[in-house]
Design a protein around this motif. Structure first.
Motif, mmCIF file in Angstrom:
data_model
loop_
_atom_site.group_PDB
_atom_site.id
_atom_site.type_symbol
_atom_site.label_atom_id
_atom_site.label_comp_id
_atom_site.label_asym_id
_atom_site.label_seq_id
_atom_site.Cartn_x
_atom_site.Cartn_y
_atom_site.Cartn_z
ATOM 1 N N LYS A 1 0.822 -1.207 0.000
ATOM 2 C CA LYS A 1 0.000 0.000 0.000
ATOM 3 C C LYS A 1 0.859 1.261 0.000
ATOM 4 O O LYS A 1 1.994 1.271 0.469
ATOM 5 C CB LYS A 1 -0.915 -0.006 1.226
ATOM 6 N N GLU A 2 0.285 2.309 -0.555
ATOM 7 C CA GLU A 2 0.940 3.611 -0.550
ATOM 8 C C GLU A 2 1.360 3.978 0.872
ATOM 9 O O GLU A 2 0.606 3.824 1.827
ATOM 10 C CB GLU A 2 -0.018 4.670 -1.095
ATOM 11 N N GLY A 3 2.603 4.452 1.010
ATOM 12 C CA GLY A 3 3.113 4.874 2.309
ATOM 13 C C GLY A 3 3.835 3.805 3.089
ATOM 14 O O GLY A 3 4.517 4.114 4.071
ATOM 15 N N GLU A 4 3.714 2.539 2.681
ATOM 16 C CA GLU A 4 4.409 1.477 3.408
ATOM 17 C C GLU A 4 5.913 1.534 3.126
ATOM 18 O O GLU A 4 6.336 1.814 2.008
ATOM 19 C CB GLU A 4 3.867 0.100 3.023
ATOM 20 N N MET A 5 6.695 1.233 4.156
ATOM 21 C CA MET A 5 8.145 1.179 3.996
ATOM 22 C C MET A 5 8.543 -0.169 3.417
ATOM 23 O O MET A 5 8.085 -1.221 3.872
ATOM 24 C CB MET A 5 8.838 1.377 5.341
ATOM 25 N N ILE A 6 9.414 -0.127 2.404
ATOM 26 C CA ILE A 6 9.926 -1.336 1.758
ATOM 27 C C ILE A 6 11.418 -1.425 2.057
ATOM 28 O O ILE A 6 12.140 -0.428 1.977
ATOM 29 C CB ILE A 6 9.687 -1.300 0.237
ATOM 30 N N PHE A 7 11.865 -2.609 2.413
ATOM 31 C CA PHE A 7 13.260 -2.816 2.781
ATOM 32 C C PHE A 7 13.825 -4.012 2.025
ATOM 33 O O PHE A 7 13.141 -5.020 1.841
ATOM 34 C CB PHE A 7 13.370 -3.079 4.291
ATOM 35 N N GLY A 8 15.065 -3.892 1.590
ATOM 36 C CA GLY A 8 15.736 -5.023 0.951
ATOM 37 C C GLY A 8 17.113 -5.246 1.532
ATOM 38 O O GLY A 8 17.854 -4.290 1.793
ATOM 39 N N TYR A 9 17.443 -6.515 1.768
ATOM 40 C CA TYR A 9 18.795 -6.883 2.227
ATOM 41 C C TYR A 9 19.551 -7.394 1.010
ATOM 42 O O TYR A 9 19.314 -8.497 0.522
ATOM 43 C CB TYR A 9 18.710 -7.938 3.321
ATOM 44 N N GLN A 10 20.458 -6.564 0.519
ATOM 45 C CA GLN A 10 21.058 -6.796 -0.790
ATOM 46 C C GLN A 10 21.838 -8.103 -0.927
ATOM 47 O O GLN A 10 21.777 -8.739 -1.973
ATOM 48 C CB GLN A 10 21.947 -5.616 -1.178
ATOM 49 N N PRO A 11 22.607 -8.551 0.073
ATOM 50 C CA PRO A 11 23.353 -9.802 -0.114
ATOM 51 C C PRO A 11 22.479 -11.002 -0.451
ATOM 52 O O PRO A 11 22.956 -11.942 -1.090
ATOM 53 C CB PRO A 11 24.065 -9.974 1.230
ATOM 54 N N PHE A 12 21.219 -11.003 -0.028
ATOM 55 C CA PHE A 12 20.324 -12.086 -0.429
ATOM 56 C C PHE A 12 19.917 -11.930 -1.892
ATOM 57 O O PHE A 12 19.815 -12.911 -2.626
ATOM 58 C CB PHE A 12 19.089 -12.125 0.475
ATOM 59 N N ALA A 13 19.670 -10.697 -2.317
ATOM 60 C CA ALA A 13 19.275 -10.458 -3.710
ATOM 61 C C ALA A 13 20.404 -10.779 -4.677
ATOM 62 O O ALA A 13 20.174 -11.336 -5.758
ATOM 63 C CB ALA A 13 18.828 -9.006 -3.875
#
Length: 522
Positions: A416-428
């Motif tokens: 949803k609009e406004g939600e924080m998205i986080f990514g841990y790059q070493p997994f990607a």
């Protein structure tokens, strides 16, 4: 108008197109530029990874929850730092939810961050949404769910915390491009001069102590190199002297301590650095010394800042942050990790690198140039593989600008609009559906046909195959970092046939000791 890199020969020769949000639009598959020798075929072809294809993915509810207010974030913080550790924190939840997309709380949580709730992305297909500034805003998200006090940056929100939609972002990023272009001819000669001196010092230390600590001497060399190459100033000849690195590390600690463990007793550490921010006044005088050094060293760049409509004061604080936090901090992470990865691989790779590097230099009249390094495919691949394995900024954040559908390999999810998205790059960047043997350091992964995989190397806040512009959040110094990383490998193997290392840990990264340097024999 997009700004271009001051190091054009480092740009992969691809034509990149952004993927539309419409499922029917296919992404262009890039032709090879030059890189890997994977023994097995990829588990999922790039076309499948980049495009939804004819079969639509099921839209599922994002698994996971945030727990009770206050209690849930504290529990996740203790798991992240102590009970599980960062890698196991993510891995255990992937296994629990059977999904690389889930909900969790990210540190620091109470009382530093008012809202620790994030949607976690841990695969190479979903992760790139964090780079798409048409879908996410990057405003005040450089360090994640909290932002350090602007008292630590002269009262300004510096470039790293600005979204491309803000006019200051455009002007300040243009200024960083100007700096790199203005001093580009000084980079290679100053690097050779500084790092030849560094390795001479390592040889002397090995002769007397039997080992040489890489970090402290490398920190001083990095600061001296950046000062001389980009500002034409030798710190030792100024009031700053040799204090630059220790002042920077102390200042950085005050900004990112909520994301670190320092080896203190758990509950003491929780109270001191994870619950309340360290007070900025404790580093005010140290920061002033750094500021004065940059102000005195940056005359032509500050003149350009005024031409762009930026005050000299704001420009100086941004130059300081870019050099000390972004570039020096990056070198402090990238260089030891590269030495670690290459050192562990052993003498066979060392011999191959020495032969390739020395041959290319010889055929170029004995000179190290960017053109000569383009003739070193194994060396280039080793640098990219190091950045894939150990990205210097592993945590990425973005806040959804609108309702989104985000796809992993197996499913799609509504954010949803406004939600924080986080990514841990070493997994990607270790996604087994993209990379063969993803957990292994494969030196020639990006040689020949393997160069197609460079679009999945994401260390610079964007794909390696894309160009940093004023309209995106890709690191302004992306090509500069690649260049100096290549120069480190070149300098190492033009001097030595092989080397050996010992590894330890430190609060801000790993600790590397050189235990042997075998001088060039051919």
């Amino acid at each position: 108008m997009a700004s271009t890199s001051p190091f054009p020969s480092l740009q992969p020769k691809f034509q990149s197109t952004r993927r539309s949000s419409k499922p029917s639009v296919r992404r262009v598959i890039f032709p090879p530029i030059a890189s890997s020798l994977s023994e097995n075929p990829l588990q999922v072809p790039p076309e499948t990874i980049e495009s939804p294809g004819p079969k639509e993915l099921p839209i599922l509810k994002i698994p996971g929850n945030y727990g009770f207010p206050f209690i849930g974030p504290i529990k996740d913080r203790l798991d992240y730092f102590y009970n599980q550790g960062r890698e196991e924190f993510f891995k255990s939840r992937v296994q629990k939810y059977r999904s690389t997309v889930f909900r969790a709380n990210m540190p620091p949580g109470p009382f530093i961050a008012s809202d620790p709730r994030v949607v976690v992305l841990l695969d190479g297909k979903s992760f790139p949404v964090l780079f798409d500034v048409t879908k996410v805003t990057k405003k005040d998200l450089f360090t994640g769910t909290y932002m350090p006090s602007t008292e630590l940056t002269g009262g300004y929100r510096v470039l790293s915390y600005l979204d491309p939609s803000e006019i200051r972002h455009d002007k300040l990023k243009r200024l960083m491009f100007f700096l790199l272009e203005f001093r580009r001819d000084h980079v290679i000669p100053e690097f050779h001069s500084i790092y030849a001196e560094l390795f001479n010092g390592f040889e002397q230390e090995l002769a007397t102590k039997g080992k040489a600590a890489f970090e402290d001497a490398s920190d001083q060399a990095a600061f001296n190199f950046l000062s001389r190459a980009l500002y034409g100033m030798n710190p030792a000849d100024t009031k700053l002297g040799i204090d630059g690195p220790k002042l920077i590390l102390k200042w950085i600690l005050f900004q990112i301590s909520p994301l670190l463990t320092l080896g203190l007793p758990k509950y003491l550490e929780e109270l001191l650095i994870h619950t309340f921010p360290l007070p900025p006044f404790l580093v005010k005088s140290d920061y002033r010394r750094l500021y004065d050094f940059f102000y005195e060293s940056s005359g032509p760049v500050l003149d350009e800042a005024e031409r762009l409509g930026i005050s000299r004061d704001e420009a100086c604080h941004n130059l300081l942050f870019t050099k000390c936090f972004n570039t020096f901090g990056g070198m402090r992470f990238v260089f030891p990790n590269m030495i670690k990865l290459i050192g562990r691989t052993g003498s066979k790779l060392h011999t191959q690198l020495a032969q390739e590097i020395r041959s290319a230099i010889k055929s170029n009249g004995g000179r190290v140039t960017m053109a000569a390094m383009e003739k070193m495919p194994l060396m280039k691949s080793v640098v990219y593989e190091s950045l894939r394995m150990e990205p210097p900024v592993p945590l990425q954040y973005g806040r959804a600008k609108r309702d989104l559908i985000i796809e992993s390999h197996e499913a799609a999810f509504r954010v949803k609009e406004g939600e924080m998205i986080f990514g841990y790059q070493p997994f990607a960047t270790k996604d087994p559906k993209i990379f063969d043997r993803p957990e292994e350091f494969v030196p020639d992964r990006f040689v020949g046909e393997g160069e197609k995989l460079l679009k999945h190397v994401l260390w610079s806040n964007g794909p390696e195959t894309e160009t940093q512009t004023v309209g995106n959040k890709q690191c302004a110094g992306k090509d500069f970092v690649v260049l100096i990383s290549r120069l480190l490998v070149v300098e190492l193997f033009r001097r030595y046939d092989s080397f050996e290392i010992g590894i330890g840990t430190s609060a801000l990264g790993i600790s590397v000791n050189l235990t042997s340097l075998k001088k060039s024999s051919f």
